[in-house]
Write an enzyme that holds these catalytic residues in place. Structure first.
Site, PDB file in Angstrom:
ATOM      1  N   VAL A  75       0.818  -1.215   0.000  1.00 28.46           N
ATOM      2  CA  VAL A  75       0.000   0.000   0.000  1.00 28.46           C
ATOM      3  C   VAL A  75       0.851   1.263   0.000  1.00 28.46           C
ATOM      4  O   VAL A  75       0.312   2.364   0.012  1.00 28.46           O
ATOM      5  CB  VAL A  75      -0.970   0.068   1.213  1.00 28.46           C
ATOM      6  CG1 VAL A  75      -1.939  -1.090   1.190  1.00 28.46           C
ATOM      7  CG2 VAL A  75      -0.197   0.119   2.525  1.00 28.46           C
ATOM      8  N   GLU A  76       2.170   1.109  -0.014  1.00 26.76           N
ATOM      9  CA  GLU A  76       3.017   2.299  -0.040  1.00 26.76           C
ATOM     10  C   GLU A  76       3.808   2.325  -1.362  1.00 26.76           C
ATOM     11  O   GLU A  76       3.254   2.644  -2.399  1.00 26.76           O
ATOM     12  CB  GLU A  76       3.907   2.342   1.205  1.00 26.76           C
ATOM     13  CG  GLU A  76       3.036   2.382   2.474  1.00 26.76           C
ATOM     14  CD  GLU A  76       3.811   2.581   3.761  1.00 26.76           C
ATOM     15  OE1 GLU A  76       4.520   3.579   3.896  1.00 26.76           O
ATOM     16  OE2 GLU A  76       3.714   1.706   4.644  1.00 26.76           O
TER      17      GLU A  76
END
Lengths: 350, 350
Positions: B140-141
């Site tokens: 998610v980064e």
């Protein structure tokens, strides 16, 4: 004494080495031709003095260029797609903006953009201030509105004070237009002087043999017809595929270029000739951003625009010349932005 | 002569103004107490000298901190979520990463992070080097892998040379671990010395009456039990809602904090006490990033952690004190990153 000695040695060497004497003649003639076609990039200081741009305006523009709160999500800035650390562009095929949407075209570099005749691939903005208002509002980019921008900036006392300083005498200086003027002022300082090509133009023997050969080909094969002037391009509009259309991956059918601006049939698939300064730093190439290799881009230009199947040596030489267009990159200190207040609109990432 | 005169005037004034004499006594006592509880932030130069960090390592770390090619998409950098321009954080509830996914927790500031006992809200990384490897790989980064990072960096000659300089004597210096060590070296320089609170600790009368009152409350109401030391927090782990659990929007049930690290029942809803340096710059607050107002955050801490319903004056005074923790922000020049080569992996935004 030292100079005379050096000259004597140099003359003796030249006498014994006719090829080098020839090269110097070639270099001299080529420089004279090039000086008629191209102009060097000035320093930021020269531009600031000539155009009498205030430091306050430039500084405010630097804040705004890195200001994420201009975007609806509070995470996208001008620098996101025009990064001063990577040749003034984002170096992906087409920019990714709000909601991770991919934009329609490759992000043009902000470096030396002040020297382009107009902004965007289709020239739809006359200048940098007009340009700056586009991405802020585009739903696939920053997805913001002039109202959101003005409300945000007015909610932060340090911005209100800074706009007053940058736009003295104005009753209501915090406006969307002034945001754009300040960003323009900063962007005018994002120039890259003193490339090896500019050193050559100024009379120095800064280019190697293959690079000189590449410049000669660039001029004599006709590249210069579209890519000339201070920015080695960026001055006029030309059909992509004037001789032979490249494949649909490189020239997607759905993007008719300047036609969308003029609605004139002759402008179908017409684009602004790319400015080639710092081109070695800003792959991938063309408005579609589908070509990653500079040699491949040169070869495509040969067939599609000139009707020449450039041979491998010609492609390599022109590419070597293009790499001499990389200038000194601007040094930019990251601005320390003032904090939001209770009145600052919250981010709307979704 | 001037000093003696100033002293004479000052004494005469104090004699005529007993309230101010009292205040100076209070200030002196409060300073002595505070000096036992808090330590000032040193300058970057002091840290570099003390820890003997090489300039090459710091400079390489600066490149990497702003290097979008560490991410799969080539558009996310360390600075995206820990911007040096906005208090070392991104100032949105939870960070937005690859594919516009929202992360689970609010991005902690990178400023002064070197002084925290451990990194992340749950302390799962022992130091900044261990921390730096997390977001690069998190889906998610930056959604990247150590292999992608090493292949990318090795494909760029300027990086290979820079790693050799920064890690001298190593046979194969371009590694994922060394990437993290270089980023850590740079991040150690991101400190904010000379806040008004640190000036006060050093003996100057840098705080106003309300701020002194706030410091006094901060100590005597018990805030200091969790928020002490150099970073005014960041040293230990404490349950959020030790007296009274805040609402589910502020303390979402699904995030059990340090329990995920230790798998020990007592660590349910336990988080690292937030370091409060520069807290005025980094709204929104708490691991959930749901509280935008610092006064509101102070009031919530009062009820949930201390069992005190702080009155309005107390909240305002503590908030005024917290604002004195804003130090001099680091000046960072945007790095000019070397271009990709034919061997550099292409971005994978989707």
């Amino acid at each position: 004494m030292y100079n005379r000695l050096a000259l004597a040695i140099s003359c003796a060497f030249l006498a014994a080495n006719p090829a080098m004497a020839d090269q110097q003649v070639v270099e001299k003639d080529l420089r004279a031709t090039a000086q008629n076609l191209f102009q060097p990039i000035p320093t930021a200081e020269q531009i600031i003095t000539e155009q009498n741009i205030s430091n306050d305006k430039i500084e405010l523009g630097r804040w705004l260029f890195f200001e994420p709160r201009l975007s609806a999500s509070h995470i996208i800035t001008c620098n996101t797609c025009h990064s001063v650390g990577t040749g003034g562009a984002d170096n992906i095929p087409t920019s990714i903006g709000h909601g991770w949407q991919a934009g329609p075209r490759n992000s043009p570099t902000v470096l030396n953009a002040v020297f382009n005749a107009a902004q965007f691939w289709d020239g739809r903005a006359a200048d940098l201030a007009a340009q700056a208002k586009g991405p802020v509002q585009a739903s696939v980019e920053m997805n913001s509105t002039p109202e959101h921008v003005v409300t945000t900036l007015k909610s932060i006392p340090e911005y209100v004070e800074f706009f007053q300083k940058a736009f003295p005498g104005e009753k209501d200086p915090v406006t969307f237009d002034n945001m754009a003027y300040a960003i323009e002022a900063f962007e005018k300082t994002l120039v890259t002087p003193n490339s090896r090509f500019d050193q050559f133009l100024a009379g120095q023997s800064a280019l190697e043999q293959q690079e000189l050969q590449g410049l000669d080909l660039f001029i004599n094969k006709g590249c210069v017809a579209c890519h000339a002037g201070q920015n080695v391009g960026g001055q006029g509009y030309f059909p992509f595929g004037v001789i032979e259309k490249p494949g649909a991956n490189i020239l997607p059918e759905g993007d008719k270029g300047r036609f969308a601006v003029t609605e004139t049939a002759v402008d179908e698939y017409v684009f602004r000739a790319g400015p080639l300064r710092n081109i070695a730093l800003t792959a991938p190439y063309f408005h579609s951003g589908q070509v990653w290799d500079l040699e491949q881009a040169v070869a495509i230009m040969g067939t599609s625009q000139l009707g020449h199947d450039l041979n491998d040596g010609e492609v390599k030489a022109i590419t070597a010349f293009l790499k001499t267009l990389t200038g000194e990159q601007p040094k930019v200190e990251y601005p320390i932005l003032p904090p939001s207040t209770r009145d600052t609109p919250l981010p709307k990432p979704m």
